[in-house]
Structures are given as C-alpha cells and as structure tokens.
Design an enzyme around this catalytic site. Structure first.
Site, PDB file in Angstrom:
ATOM      1  N   HIS A 130       0.837  -1.207   0.000  1.00  0.00           N
ATOM      2  CA  HIS A 130       0.000   0.000   0.000  1.00  0.00           C
ATOM      3  C   HIS A 130       0.872   1.258   0.000  1.00  0.00           C
ATOM      4  O   HIS A 130       0.603   2.208  -0.749  1.00  0.00           O
ATOM      5  CB  HIS A 130      -0.909  -0.013   1.230  1.00  0.00           C
ATOM      6  CG  HIS A 130      -1.648   1.266   1.480  1.00  0.00           C
ATOM      7  ND1 HIS A 130      -2.959   1.457   1.105  1.00  0.00           N
ATOM      8  CD2 HIS A 130      -1.251   2.422   2.091  1.00  0.00           C
ATOM      9  CE1 HIS A 130      -3.333   2.678   1.457  1.00  0.00           C
ATOM     10  NE2 HIS A 130      -2.318   3.279   2.059  1.00  0.00           N
ATOM     11  N   GLU A 131       1.907   1.263   0.820  1.00  0.00           N
ATOM     12  CA  GLU A 131       2.779   2.439   0.876  1.00  0.00           C
ATOM     13  C   GLU A 131       3.535   2.630  -0.434  1.00  0.00           C
ATOM     14  O   GLU A 131       3.727   3.762  -0.895  1.00  0.00           O
ATOM     15  CB  GLU A 131       3.754   2.315   2.056  1.00  0.00           C
ATOM     16  CG  GLU A 131       3.091   2.245   3.418  1.00  0.00           C
ATOM     17  CD  GLU A 131       2.105   3.382   3.651  1.00  0.00           C
ATOM     18  OE1 GLU A 131       2.312   4.478   3.101  1.00  0.00           O
ATOM     19  OE2 GLU A 131       1.114   3.174   4.370  1.00  0.00           O
ATOM     20  N   HIS A 134       1.383   4.369  -2.900  1.00  0.00           N
ATOM     21  CA  HIS A 134       1.409   5.824  -2.734  1.00  0.00           C
ATOM     22  C   HIS A 134       2.610   6.427  -3.461  1.00  0.00           C
ATOM     23  O   HIS A 134       2.501   7.474  -4.098  1.00  0.00           O
ATOM     24  CB  HIS A 134       1.476   6.196  -1.251  1.00  0.00           C
ATOM     25  CG  HIS A 134       0.150   6.196  -0.559  1.00  0.00           C
ATOM     26  ND1 HIS A 134      -0.937   6.891  -1.028  1.00  0.00           N
ATOM     27  CD2 HIS A 134      -0.262   5.590   0.592  1.00  0.00           C
ATOM     28  CE1 HIS A 134      -1.966   6.724  -0.199  1.00  0.00           C
ATOM     29  NE2 HIS A 134      -1.583   5.935   0.782  1.00  0.00           N
ATOM     30  N   GLU A 202      -6.444   7.209  -0.682  1.00  0.00           N
ATOM     31  CA  GLU A 202      -6.306   5.972   0.091  1.00  0.00           C
ATOM     32  C   GLU A 202      -6.949   4.794  -0.633  1.00  0.00           C
ATOM     33  O   GLU A 202      -6.402   3.695  -0.672  1.00  0.00           O
ATOM     34  CB  GLU A 202      -6.914   6.144   1.487  1.00  0.00           C
ATOM     35  CG  GLU A 202      -6.097   7.006   2.427  1.00  0.00           C
ATOM     36  CD  GLU A 202      -4.691   6.488   2.640  1.00  0.00           C
ATOM     37  OE1 GLU A 202      -4.501   5.265   2.769  1.00  0.00           O
ATOM     38  OE2 GLU A 202      -3.768   7.323   2.660  1.00  0.00           O
TER      39      GLU A 202
END
Length: 325
Positions: A130-131, A134, A202
C-alpha cells in the site's frame, strides 16, 4: 484517481491562503501570501521527507540490519516496477506505516515496530505494498503540498486573529467578520479539503497495493488489526503533530475530541469491504484466514533475526509465498 479533482482542491486551498493574506494586508498581503505559499511548497518538495522522518526519529535499515523486512520491501518494489526506496523503522508501539519522498527515485517507506511485531508477514506485505502504491501514484508529493498549504492557512488564520485584519480594508463590522472568517472558516475549509484529497487517494492506494502484493486479503486483514491497535495504543508523536496524520495507512490519532469526526482517512470497514470484493473477483478466498490466524509475534519480528513464527503460520507455514520468503 481523479487528478483534476485533486488539482482543483489544491487550487482552492491556494485561494483560501491568498484570501487571508488579503484580509491581513490588502492586495499586497495577497501577493505576499502567494509568494509564501510557493516558497513553502518548494521547501516542502525538497525537504519534507527528511523533516517527517526526523520528526518520528525513524531509523534507516538495510539488508544487514533488517534482512526480512528489507527484502520484503525490495521484492514488492520489484513487483511494482519501482526503484528500491529507503527503508526505515520507527520505534513506536502503535502498528502503523507511511511513505514519503518527492518522487519514486527519492522515496522512503517506514513501519513502526508495533506493526512489525503484531502483524503476520502477509499483513506486513500488504501494508508495505500500500505504501509503495502511494509512491508509485506520487501521492507523497501531492499530500506534502496539501499539508503544507493547510498548515500555512492555519498559521495565517492565527495571525489574522491576533492582528485583527487589515485596518484600512476591514473597519467596523466587516473587519470583525473578515477576521472571524480568517480565524475559523478558512482553516476549517482547508482541513476539509485536505481530508477530501487524502480519502480519495487511500482507496486508490489500497487497490494498487493489493495488486502489488498479489492478495487483497492480506491488506484487508492488516487494516482491521491496525485500526484496532490505533484505538488502544496512542502514538504520542502523531498526537503532537496531527498535520502528519494523513500520511499513515490508518489515522494514528487516538480519536479523542474531534479526531473521529474529522478523519483524514476513509472508513476502515469500507476499505476492507472494497478489498474483500476485489479478492472475490480475483477468486481469492482463503488467504485472509492464513493472515488472520497468524499469532502476533512478540519476538524479533520480520525486520531482524528470523523468529520461529516469522513465516506467518506456525502450523506448517503459509500456503502463499510472500516477498519475504
């Protein structure tokens, strides 16, 4: 991800900033505010990653000091087609993580010891994916700009309160009204815009992160455990610096006062539901049980020496080979 919407929201924050400048100093104040906004964003562009990592006393690690954690991030970065980011550990009991950096070539990812201790390797992989999403989506730069503008608007709002606005342009009732708008409405509006930008990004990072790690249920399970941990384990550094809350995968603030009402993140249950639907569409149904069944590690965790349950499942290991293997 709707980049046009994001650009419009950032433009709106810039207008708010310039409007407060006008209340403080007329046309000249408005132009000064614009120059300050540009300068702050240029400074943030080059230095935001160093500032936030220093703020949380993050410790950089490598393959020697944190072999499993580092290799996990390396494998996920390769899956995403990204350069290897710098890898950090934050000595914090609350499970959480964030990414920072102005572009993929200058990115960093950081996980707390609470995350690495309490989650299974599958769940950690979902979080770090997930990071990295980003980073790939360049959200780190966008959110740096938004956070910088939001902080600047609040700062100017405080100045307007103490200085009482521009005496020449705001006498009498209108001066009082203008000062109140600068002090209350503009910072509140900036906070709403910041939340809108953060929430839309998100969901996109959840989806792309699930694609990077290969299993949406690893991330959905991790989100639930992190959210529960964040409610009972305070993150004192984040409480002192709430403007950084949007950077974390789950809001690190304790929920006292207005934190829950004005959350920087989408509802966790909605995020989990979206990931579970994605997994169903991919035909993945049993991996969540593997991740959720993994007992929280109280040993050295997947960032240091391999512990007995570092593979995630003490009963013969996981069916799914993750990037830490």
């Amino acid at each position: 991800m709707n980049m046009t919407k994001t650009a419009m929201l950032i433009a709106l924050m810039t207008v708010m900033f310039m409007s407060i400048g006008y209340l403080l100093g007329g046309g000249g104040g408005m132009m000064i505010a614009l120059v300050i906004a540009v300068a702050m964003n240029l400074f943030g562009y080059w230095n935001s990653d160093k500032m936030v990592l220093r703020m949380y006393n993050a410790q950089e690690v490598d393959e020697r000091s944190a072999p499993e954690y580092y290799r996990m991030v390396s494998g996920l970065a390769a899956n995403a087609g990204l350069p290897m980011p710098k890898v950090y550990i934050i000595h914090e009991d609350q499970p959480n993580a964030f990414a920072t950096g102005r572009n993929p070539e200058n990115a960093a990812v950081a996980a707390t010891t609470g995350l690495l201790n309490r989650l299974s390797p599958e769940e950690v992989a979902g979080v770090m994916a997930h990071e990295l999403a980003h980073v790939q989506n360049r959200d780190t730069l966008t959110m740096t700009i938004v956070a910088t503008l939001a902080g600047a608007i609040s700062m100017l709002g405080n100045f307007a309160f103490f200085l009482g606005g521009n005496r020449e342009n705001g006498n009498g009732v209108m001066g009082v009204v203008g000062t109140l708008l600068a002090m209350i409405v503009a910072p509140f509006g900036a906070m709403i815009v910041q939340m809108a930008v953060s929430r839309t990004r998100e969901y996109a990072a959840d989806k792309r992160g699930a694609e990077i790690c290969g299993n949406p249920l690893w991330l959905s399970s991790a989100l639930g455990r992190i959210a529960r941990g964040a409610k009972v384990i305070p993150n004192e550094e984040a409480e002192h610096n709430p403007a950084t809350a949007h950077m974390f995968i789950i809001n690190p603030l304790s929920g006292r006062g207005a934190d829950n009402l004005f959350s920087t993140h989408p509802d966790t249950d909605n995020r989990i539901a979206a990931l579970e639907q994605m997994a169903a569409e991919m035909g993945i149904r049993s991996a969540a049980m593997t991740a959720r069944a993994a007992a929280p590690s109280q040993n050295s965790g997947p960032w240091g020496q391999r512990s007995d349950n570092a593979g995630g499942n003490s009963n013969g290991g996981s069916r799914y080979r993750g990037p830490w293997s």
